[in-house]
Design an enzyme around this catalytic site. Structure first.
Site, PDB file in Angstrom:
ATOM      1  CE  LYS A 188     -25.033  11.443 -25.791  1.00  0.00           C
ATOM      2  NZ  LYS A 188     -24.833  10.592 -24.619  1.00  0.00           N
ATOM      3  CG  MET A 217     -15.698   3.834 -28.031  1.00  0.00           C
ATOM      4  SD  MET A 217     -15.981   2.064 -27.811  1.00  0.00           S
ATOM      5  CE  MET A 217     -16.479   1.628 -29.493  1.00  0.00           C
ATOM      6  CG  ASP A 218     -22.462   8.439 -26.084  1.00  0.00           C
ATOM      7  OD1 ASP A 218     -22.192   9.609 -26.407  1.00  0.00           O
ATOM      8  OD2 ASP A 218     -23.404   8.142 -25.331  1.00  0.00           O
ATOM      9  CG  HIS A 219     -15.058   8.692 -23.273  1.00  0.00           C
ATOM     10  ND1 HIS A 219     -14.695   7.623 -22.485  1.00  0.00           N
ATOM     11  CD2 HIS A 219     -14.423   9.776 -22.752  1.00  0.00           C
ATOM     12  CE1 HIS A 219     -13.868   8.026 -21.536  1.00  0.00           C
ATOM     13  NE2 HIS A 219     -13.691   9.333 -21.667  1.00  0.00           N
TER      14      HIS A 219
END
Length: 422
Positions: free
Chosen positions: A153, A304-306
């Protein structure tokens, strides 16, 4: 070990039994037979009447904590959560400590996850130590099994480094992840900039931060060649940029996070830090535009971008809370309305088939002789998950204790059947 799945509805466009009920016989990690009526008393029988069977689901953006932040998520807890969520393969973000920026770190993750129920594909960093100053050892990591390269990120702020990474990785056909968020424009932002952020008194992140980042990275791709994967498109303008680049023939793919398809900035009004995400939750018009982009093929993958968080960094004042939502094991249960809108064929394409095409994973089809990497699920089951019952160690899941509809029954993977446990 042999398993006999009885009377499952097959959701696989490549299968001869697509959208039909069929029996599936599995021995080890191979599909031995698919037909209308199979009898094998030596196999463990699973009654799948009313259930659906599809190729195993793939999540191309998952963050755990191991090594370095095991209090947030370990490989064991994270893969158990992934299996419960229906995923047979996950791509592991390199945002750990120490970062996954060398072949030894990639090999460690493969070795540590070998006995776990889900295939773990590590991503390596684009830049050394994820610091944004020098290229990491891309080819060494690729030879050790790195599935792609990402600085997580974080924007790759030096455009020359991204240019070099695209050029270099094109020689061995490895995708470079781009996170579409200009850090200078988004600096200090807590949520999407707009009327809602003003109402709540929270500093906003202008949507232009995504648009400018995507424009820059697509320009670099046009110059350099290679394969750019834009991870987490969240705005209508961002999706249009990807659409235009694809129309020009550029090798770009893109994902959208499930939270941006399910929620909007309105969910932040209660100041729950569970809804503090990066990219932020956007207005309803962006959510609708993302759905359209999925249907048109502009956006290739749903993830899902867990992003697991512990209490110290999440259950605090909104301004100080970490970004992220950890919905790996419950995401499917919140998707009933979304899937009704997309249709089952498109859902399976975005969650199971297209990721395999993009990242050159083994193709999975529910046909004789194929690998048994499958997800078995119930589209109508109603359930809920408490924190005590959750496999994930993280606390930042807004779906806990909520009424969910649609439940994974189990996965077939690595020669074993793993039940959901709920």
């Amino acid at each position: 070990m042999k398993y006999l799945i009885k009377s499952a509805t097959i959701l696989d466009p490549a299968s001869a039994f697509a959208n039909q009920e069929a029996d599936v016989l599995i021995a080890g990690d191979q599909i031995i037979e698919v037909s209308k009526n199979i009898e094998d008393p030596s196999a463990i029988q699973i009654n799948a009447k009313g259930l659906f069977l599809s190729p195993g689901w793939v999540d191309t953006q998952v963050q755990f904590g191991e090594p370095g932040f095991e209090e947030r998520e370990t490989l064991e807890s994270g893969t158990q959560a992934a299996a419960r969520g229906g995923f047979t393969s996950i791509f592991l973000s390199p945002e750990v400590f120490p970062t996954t920026d060398n072949k030894g770190a990639v090999e460690y993750l493969y070795s540590k996850s070998e006995s776990l129920p889900v295939h773990v594909y590590p991503m390596g960093t684009v830049t050394a130590a994820n610091a944004g100053t020098d290229l990491a050892e891309l080819f060494d990591m690729y030879q050790s099994g790195a599935i792609a390269f990402s600085d997580g990120k974080k924007e790759i702020r030096n455009p020359n480094l991204l240019k070099l990474a695209l050029q270099y990785s094109s020689t061995f056909n490895a995708p470079i992840y781009s996170f579409p968020h200009n850090e200078d424009l988004g600096f200090g932002g807590q949520m999407n900039e707009g009327k809602t952020s003003t109402l709540l008194g929270l500093k906003g992140m202008v949507a232009m931060a995504e648009d400018i980042a995507i424009q820059r990275d697509l320009s670099l791709l046009e110059y350099s060649g290679g394969h750019l994967h834009i991870n987490g498109v969240s705005t209508e303008k961002g999706a249009k940029r990807v659409q235009e680049a694809k129309a020009l023939g550029h090798n770009v793919t893109a994902s959208v996070n499930l939270c941006n398809l399910l929620y909007t900035e309105e969910n932040v009004k209660g100041y729950s830090t569970d809804f503090k995400t990066l990219p932020p939750l956007r207005p309803e018009e962006d959510r609708v535009a993302l759905l359209k982009a999925l249907k048109e093929g502009t956006l290739d993958v749903i993830t899902m971008d867990h992003t697991p968080c512990d209490i110290e960094i999440k259950q605090c004042e909104f301004d100080h809370a970490a970004f992220g939502m950890a919905i790996l094991e419950t995401g499917f249960g919140a998707c009933n309305d979304l899937i009704q809108e997309l249709g089952w064929e498109l859902w399976i394409e975005k969650i199971a088939l297209r990721p395999r095409e993009i990242f050159d994973l083994p193709k999975i089809s529910i046909s004789e002789g194929n690998i048994a990497e499958l997800t078995l699920f119930d589209t109508k089951a109603k359930w809920s998950l408490s924190k005590k019952e959750a496999y994930s160690k993280s606390v930042n899941n807004p779906m806990l204790n909520q009424s969910l509809e649609g439940k994974v029954v189990g996965i077939f993977n690595k020669g074993q059947y793993v039940e959901s446990g709920i």
